[in-house]
Scaffold this motif. Structure first.
Motif, PDB file in Angstrom:
ATOM      1  N   UNK A 135       0.997  -1.152  -0.170  1.00 49.55           N
ATOM      2  CA  UNK A 135       0.012  -0.105  -0.051  1.00 49.55           C
ATOM      3  C   UNK A 135       1.000   1.148  -0.077  1.00 49.55           C
ATOM      4  N   UNK A 136       1.998   1.356   0.670  1.00 51.19           N
ATOM      5  CA  UNK A 136       2.787   2.410   0.946  1.00 51.19           C
ATOM      6  C   UNK A 136       3.575   2.610  -0.409  1.00 51.19           C
ATOM      7  N   UNK A 137       3.918   1.458  -1.365  1.00 45.04           N
ATOM      8  CA  UNK A 137       4.514   1.859  -2.442  1.00 45.04           C
ATOM      9  C   UNK A 137       3.452   2.210  -3.483  1.00 45.04           C
ATOM     10  N   UNK A 138       2.128   1.705  -3.345  1.00 48.10           N
ATOM     11  CA  UNK A 138       1.353   2.435  -4.381  1.00 48.10           C
ATOM     12  C   UNK A 138       0.834   3.922  -3.870  1.00 48.10           C
ATOM     13  N   UNK A 139       0.926   4.260  -2.488  1.00 43.99           N
ATOM     14  CA  UNK A 139       0.696   5.688  -2.373  1.00 43.99           C
ATOM     15  C   UNK A 139       1.854   6.397  -2.671  1.00 43.99           C
ATOM     16  N   UNK A 140       2.919   6.103  -2.565  1.00 47.21           N
ATOM     17  CA  UNK A 140       4.272   6.878  -3.016  1.00 47.21           C
ATOM     18  C   UNK A 140       4.084   7.038  -4.713  1.00 47.21           C
TER      19      UNK A 140
ATOM     20  N   UNK B 211      -4.863  12.936  -4.303  1.00 48.81           N
ATOM     21  CA  UNK B 211      -6.103  12.177  -3.609  1.00 48.81           C
ATOM     22  C   UNK B 211      -5.892  10.890  -3.484  1.00 48.81           C
ATOM     23  N   UNK B 212      -5.475  10.303  -4.473  1.00 37.49           N
ATOM     24  CA  UNK B 212      -5.360   8.669  -4.373  1.00 37.49           C
ATOM     25  C   UNK B 212      -4.020   8.452  -3.396  1.00 37.49           C
ATOM     26  N   UNK B 213      -3.194   9.066  -3.341  1.00 38.46           N
ATOM     27  CA  UNK B 213      -2.088   8.968  -2.409  1.00 38.46           C
ATOM     28  C   UNK B 213      -2.718   9.172  -0.840  1.00 38.46           C
ATOM     29  N   UNK B 214      -3.595  10.320  -0.703  1.00 39.26           N
ATOM     30  CA  UNK B 214      -4.132  10.356   0.511  1.00 39.26           C
ATOM     31  C   UNK B 214      -4.938   9.101   1.326  1.00 39.26           C
ATOM     32  N   UNK B 215      -5.889   8.413   0.267  1.00 37.41           N
ATOM     33  CA  UNK B 215      -6.651   7.414   0.748  1.00 37.41           C
ATOM     34  C   UNK B 215      -5.872   6.196   0.883  1.00 37.41           C
ATOM     35  N   UNK B 216      -4.621   6.066   0.489  1.00 31.26           N
ATOM     36  CA  UNK B 216      -3.963   5.007   0.303  1.00 31.26           C
ATOM     37  C   UNK B 216      -3.137   5.181   1.652  1.00 31.26           C
ATOM     38  N   UNK B 217      -2.173   6.404   1.902  1.00 35.19           N
ATOM     39  CA  UNK B 217      -1.621   6.417   3.275  1.00 35.19           C
ATOM     40  C   UNK B 217      -2.448   6.313   4.255  1.00 35.19           C
ATOM     41  N   UNK B 218      -4.143   6.465   4.278  1.00 35.60           N
ATOM     42  CA  UNK B 218      -4.700   6.454   5.277  1.00 35.60           C
ATOM     43  C   UNK B 218      -4.986   4.925   5.619  1.00 35.60           C
ATOM     44  N   UNK B 219      -5.243   4.317   4.310  1.00 35.71           N
ATOM     45  CA  UNK B 219      -5.502   2.682   4.394  1.00 35.71           C
ATOM     46  C   UNK B 219      -4.283   2.053   5.013  1.00 35.71           C
ATOM     47  N   UNK B 220      -2.910   2.405   4.927  1.00 40.21           N
ATOM     48  CA  UNK B 220      -1.756   1.665   5.492  1.00 40.21           C
ATOM     49  C   UNK B 220      -1.635   2.193   6.805  1.00 40.21           C
ATOM     50  N   UNK B 221      -2.324   3.501   7.345  1.00 46.36           N
ATOM     51  CA  UNK B 221      -2.381   3.869   8.728  1.00 46.36           C
ATOM     52  C   UNK B 221      -3.260   2.914   9.471  1.00 46.36           C
ATOM     53  N   UNK B 222      -4.350   2.512   8.881  1.00 45.35           N
ATOM     54  CA  UNK B 222      -5.144   1.416   9.504  1.00 45.35           C
ATOM     55  C   UNK B 222      -4.402   0.172   9.967  1.00 45.35           C
ATOM     56  N   UNK B 223      -3.145  -0.026   9.289  1.00 48.86           N
ATOM     57  CA  UNK B 223      -2.161  -1.157  10.049  1.00 48.86           C
ATOM     58  C   UNK B 223      -1.237  -0.864  11.027  1.00 48.86           C
TER      59      UNK B 223
ATOM     60  N   UNK C  20      -7.828  -3.155 -10.688  1.00 46.26           N
ATOM     61  CA  UNK C  20      -9.295  -3.732 -10.559  1.00 46.26           C
ATOM     62  C   UNK C  20      -9.414  -4.989  -9.682  1.00 46.26           C
ATOM     63  N   UNK C  21      -8.442  -6.023  -9.722  1.00 41.76           N
ATOM     64  CA  UNK C  21      -8.318  -7.157  -8.908  1.00 41.76           C
ATOM     65  C   UNK C  21      -8.335  -6.721  -7.361  1.00 41.76           C
ATOM     66  N   UNK C  22      -7.586  -5.639  -7.280  1.00 47.48           N
ATOM     67  CA  UNK C  22      -7.372  -5.217  -5.766  1.00 47.48           C
ATOM     68  C   UNK C  22      -8.526  -4.769  -5.069  1.00 47.48           C
ATOM     69  N   UNK C  23      -9.749  -4.426  -5.742  1.00 47.92           N
ATOM     70  CA  UNK C  23     -10.933  -3.922  -5.255  1.00 47.92           C
ATOM     71  C   UNK C  23     -11.436  -5.251  -4.433  1.00 47.92           C
ATOM     72  N   UNK C  24     -10.908  -6.366  -4.792  1.00 42.11           N
ATOM     73  CA  UNK C  24     -11.452  -7.574  -4.162  1.00 42.11           C
ATOM     74  C   UNK C  24     -10.437  -8.077  -3.058  1.00 42.11           C
ATOM     75  N   UNK C  25      -9.358  -7.296  -2.752  1.00 40.02           N
ATOM     76  CA  UNK C  25      -8.557  -7.615  -1.919  1.00 40.02           C
ATOM     77  C   UNK C  25      -8.969  -8.025  -0.601  1.00 40.02           C
ATOM     78  N   UNK C  26      -8.359  -8.869   0.136  1.00 37.57           N
ATOM     79  CA  UNK C  26      -8.915  -9.483   1.213  1.00 37.57           C
ATOM     80  C   UNK C  26      -8.781  -8.397   2.450  1.00 37.57           C
ATOM     81  N   UNK C  27      -8.091  -7.373   2.277  1.00 37.15           N
ATOM     82  CA  UNK C  27      -7.996  -6.408   3.287  1.00 37.15           C
ATOM     83  C   UNK C  27      -9.039  -5.408   2.897  1.00 37.15           C
ATOM     84  N   UNK C  28      -9.880  -5.161   3.932  1.00 36.18           N
ATOM     85  CA  UNK C  28     -11.053  -4.201   3.565  1.00 36.18           C
ATOM     86  C   UNK C  28     -10.664  -2.969   3.447  1.00 36.18           C
ATOM     87  N   UNK C  29      -9.880  -2.181   4.071  1.00 40.34           N
ATOM     88  CA  UNK C  29      -9.578  -0.636   3.793  1.00 40.34           C
ATOM     89  C   UNK C  29      -9.103  -0.378   2.468  1.00 40.34           C
ATOM     90  N   UNK C  30      -8.119  -1.570   2.041  1.00 40.32           N
ATOM     91  CA  UNK C  30      -7.354  -1.415   0.811  1.00 40.32           C
ATOM     92  C   UNK C  30      -8.531  -1.472  -0.237  1.00 40.32           C
TER      93      UNK C  30
END
Ligand SMILES: [Fe+2]
Ligand SMILES: [Fe+2]
Lengths: 331, 262
Positions: free
Chosen positions: A53-58, A92-104, A152-162
């Motif tokens: 997720x961090x790699x994606x946010x960066x 904005x995508x970077x922001x959501x993703x950093x937030x998703x990473x913060x849940x971890x 697109x496949x990550x929309x079905x990723x097992x980790x909810x916030x991601x």
């Protein structure tokens, strides 16, 4: 930051044995249940997700730079507005993703610090330069297009916030892809010089775009475990193939030539077959020796350094404000 | 009082209306061009996104206003012809808008002084006798309220933040204050537009701008700089050196590849 083992409730029914926990965890994944921040998860799962997720946010944040490079030079006011909105979406995508990473349990500041010292990765595609206006169309078409295939496949990723962040991001990425293609179509239908500009951009971005899917399955270190955890649902090569199959006809429609002399359609398989990818280039860019690695990191560092006094001022002001509110309460 | 409420008035010429709408449109365009260049380089992600929003709003205003100017002129020039194919001397933006971004304090001070002027101007123009202009102003005034909240909020945080931020924002204010007189001093065209009920009453804008900006400066613990009377006339096409460079970059593609669509 918290450790899962300490946080897990100690009820009689709680599994006492690590193997049993892992088994239950895997069973939930296999049943397509979403894992949520408060759920128990193996440390390796958590670390894999943070890394990805961090790699994606960066990538979103660094990705603002090559396209931002053309905001001041967009050739019409409409194109300028579309480009500003796109670059802003990526932020904005970077922001959501950093937030998703913060849940971890990892802070955004910590992740950003890793990027700035050069320890975190981001997508290598953003280490290529944007040399002409056609690069802006090509990035939307190919880079956002490849991102969609990956995401697109990550929309079905097992980790909810991601998974939830990806649903929102994918909608915007497909909008970017269509806008990029529309820009390319305008150039392709334009003057000879505009067509040449479009072809040159495709020549430069085609191979780096294919490399966005990562090394070939035979050389990929993380694929098997990530597939078992449903963090990843298709292999690098499967996704790359889908991208090629979708994109080659689009290039043909534009009247542009894909810069791969070995590219051919295998009618029996129903797929395009491509020539060999130059992985030595991929590894060079990954190691920091791409055309713009130094510039991208320097730009992020310089924004961070130049903004330090601003962030300090905001913190000082907030502190004073909170202080006077406390004083008012006490008095 | 809105200009429309005033009685008996002269009719404005198309030349006057064209020039006047360009003043507004060019000011928004040049400010948007400055802010757009900052995207991805802000002090924090949140500020990047806010600056992107403001740039987009200003660009949207510029597109509506330049298109209107083109229609008033009636010579077939659209928003892009006006934006990309005029030289600096034909631009009518306030000189403040073209001032470059040094540090974040300069960006904030420039925007703050400009936002206050745009906000008061559009608020008044929402009652303009020119229906098309009034419609544009009505939309713009909502955007300008948000812009002002952002820039004045930062002016206060920087002014009342750390010693360093206070020093920086004070220096920015000293540097840019001399461009405020152009915003507030009516020339003959501004006066004619006011008389015809299209433009706002200049004295009203000055008074409201002063009230608004003085309050923000006081909250930011900043002193109002002394006025320095060098007459800038960006709105009559006499600009600082900065505009030529800004346009060279902005106009490069349509100039290098004339006559094609993008
Ligand atoms: Fe994105
Ligand atoms: Fe995107």
């Amino acid at each position: 930051m918290y450790t899962q083992a300490l946080d897990a409730p100690q009820t009689p029914s709680a599994p006492t044995d690590e193997d049993e926990r892992l088994e239950r965890f895997q069973a939930r994944i296999d049943a397509d249940e979403k894992i949520e921040p408060k759920d128990w998860m193996p440390e390796a799962y958590r670390q894999t997700l943070i890394r990805q997720i961090a790699q994606h946010a960066h990538s979103e944040i660094v990705g603002m730079l090559p396209e931002g490079n053309w905001i001041t030079r967009a050739p019409s006011l409409r194109r300028k507005a579309v480009l500003i909105a796109k670059v802003q979406d990526e932020g904005g995508h970077g922001m959501y993703l950093y937030s998703a990473a913060e849940t971890l349990g990892v802070a955004r500041g910590e992740l950003v610090a890793q990027l700035l010292i050069g320890r975190a990765k981001y997508s290598s595609i953003f280490n290529y330069p944007t040399l002409t206006w056609a690069d802006i169309g090509t990035i939307g078409w190919l880079v956002d297009g490849a991102a969609i295939m990956n995401q697109i496949p990550l929309c079905r990723c097992s980790y909810g916030p991601y998974a939830r962040a990806m649903v929102r991001i994918c909608k915007e990425e497909s909008f970017h892809q269509r806008q990029g293609y529309e820009l390319m179509l305008t150039l392709a239908r334009g003057s000879a010089e505009q067509r040449a500009m479009a072809q040159d951009a495709l020549n430069r971005w085609w191979w780096p775009s294919l490399m966005m899917f990562g090394p070939s399955d035979t050389d990929s270190v993380h694929t098997a475990q990530s597939m078992r955890w449903k963090i990843k649902r298709f292999t690098n090569d499967e996704l790359r193939q889908r991208f090629i199959d979708a994109t080659v006809p689009q290039a043909e429609y534009l009247g542009l030539t894909v810069p791969d002399p070995e590219l051919r359609f295998d009618a029996a398989a129903g797929h395009y077959v491509h020539g060999p990818i130059d992985w030595s280039e991929f590894h060079a860019v990954l190691k920091g020796d791409g055309p713009c690695n130094r510039e991208r990191l320097a730009a992020r560092r310089s924004a961070h350094e130049a903004g330090r006094w601003v962030r300090e001022a905001a913190a000082a002001y907030a502190e004073k404000h909170a202080g006077s509110a406390r004083a008012a309460q006490a008095g | 009082m809105s200009p429309a409420a005033e009685p008996a008035r002269a009719t404005a010429s198309a030349e006057d209306r064209f020039e006047y709408v360009l003043r507004l449109g060019d000011t928004s365009l040049i400010a948007a061009q400055r802010l757009g260049a900052l995207l991805g380089h802000g002090p924090a992600l949140e500020e990047d996104l806010a600056i992107g929003n403001i740039a987009l709003d200003l660009l949207g205003q510029a597109r509506l206003l330049l298109a209107l100017a083109g229609r008033i002129e009636g010579r077939g020039r659209d928003e892009d012809a006006l934006a990309f194919l005029r030289d600096a001397g034909q631009f009518r933006n306030m000189a403040l808008a073209e001032q470059p971004d040094g540090d974040f304090a300069e960006t904030i001070v420039r925007q703050c002084l400009l936002d206050a002027w745009q906000l008061e101007t559009y608020e008044s123009l929402a009652g303009s006798r020119d229906r098309e202009l009034a419609d544009i102003a009505e939309k713009a005034v909502k955007e300008c309220r948000y812009h002002w909240r952002f820039s004045a909020g930062w002016l206060v945080r920087l002014g009342d933040g750390t010693t360093e931020s206070h020093t920086r924002v004070r220096a920015a204010l000293e540097k840019l204050w001399r461009f405020t007189d152009e915003l507030l001093s009516a020339d003959a065209l501004d006066a004619r537009m006011a008389v015809s009920g299209i433009g706002p009453a200049p004295a009203l804008i000055r008074e409201r701008w002063e009230t608004r900006v003085s309050a923000a400066l006081a909250e930011a613990k900043l002193e109002r700089p002394a006025q320095r009377h060098y007459p800038w006339h960006g709105k009559r096409g006499v600009h600082t050196e900065h505009l030529g460079h800004l346009l060279a970059e902005m106009q490069f593609l349509p100039r290098a590849y004339p006559g094609v669509s993008w």
